[in-house]
Enzyme design. Sequence first.
Site, short mmCIF file in Angstrom:
data_model
loop_
_atom_site.label_atom_id
_atom_site.label_comp_id
_atom_site.label_asym_id
_atom_site.label_seq_id
_atom_site.Cartn_x
_atom_site.Cartn_y
_atom_site.Cartn_z
N GLY A 1 2.28 1.59 -3.54
CA GLY A 1 1.26 1.99 -4.50
C GLY A 1 0.77 3.41 -4.29
O GLY A 1 0.57 4.16 -5.26
N GLU A 2 0.59 3.80 -3.03
CA GLU A 2 0.14 5.17 -2.75
C GLU A 2 1.19 6.17 -3.19
O GLU A 2 0.87 7.23 -3.74
CB GLU A 2 -0.19 5.35 -1.28
CG GLU A 2 -0.77 6.72 -1.00
CD GLU A 2 -1.33 6.88 0.40
OE1 GLU A 2 -1.91 7.94 0.66
OE2 GLU A 2 -1.20 5.96 1.22
N ALA A 3 2.45 5.84 -2.99
CA ALA A 3 3.53 6.75 -3.40
C ALA A 3 3.51 6.98 -4.91
O ALA A 3 3.53 8.13 -5.36
CB ALA A 3 4.89 6.21 -2.96
N SER B 1 0.47 8.99 -6.02
CA SER B 1 0.57 10.38 -5.58
C SER B 1 1.61 11.14 -6.39
O SER B 1 1.42 12.32 -6.72
CB SER B 1 0.91 10.46 -4.10
OG SER B 1 -0.18 9.98 -3.34
N LEU C 1 0.82 -1.21 0.00
CA LEU C 1 0.00 0.00 0.00
C LEU C 1 0.85 1.26 0.00
O LEU C 1 0.56 2.20 -0.74
CB LEU C 1 -0.95 0.00 1.20
CG LEU C 1 -2.35 -0.41 0.79
CD1 LEU C 1 -2.62 -1.83 1.15
CD2 LEU C 1 -3.34 0.52 1.38
#
Length: 144
Positions: free
Chosen positions: A63-65, A68, A60
Amino acid sequence: MQPDIKTETEQDQPWKIILGELDEKMGVKILEESAERVVATMPVEGNRQSFGLLHGGASLAFGEAIGSWAAVIHAGKGRSAVGVDVSATHHRSARSGTITGIATAIHLGRTTTSHEVVIYDDEERRLCSMRITNLILDRPKPGE
């Protein structure tokens, strides 16, 4: 001391991804970067949970990095982006090797962006499917 003055050409260039402390600790490497698509890799080793599997939280964070970063590139000069929603489904895990994450734009708007992020293992099997929504803010990125 002379002020750091950027040339017109440098000012017109899109923002380049800068790894944060967590990204560096996780071993993230950037392969491709644009608002429409960010591709990165991360080793499984060093990002496993106590049962020897790739940690779901590491997936997570990875993936969030990348989702973003794509949003920040889209935001443009003098603007930034922050994640407001992320959801993920873990399909399988990995014990070794390198994972690859691909963030693909779903929506690139004036105030929000949405990206699909898919994480694959070395054999190109889907490990995780994510969706991240970012809010575009009228404030400069760090370093601007």
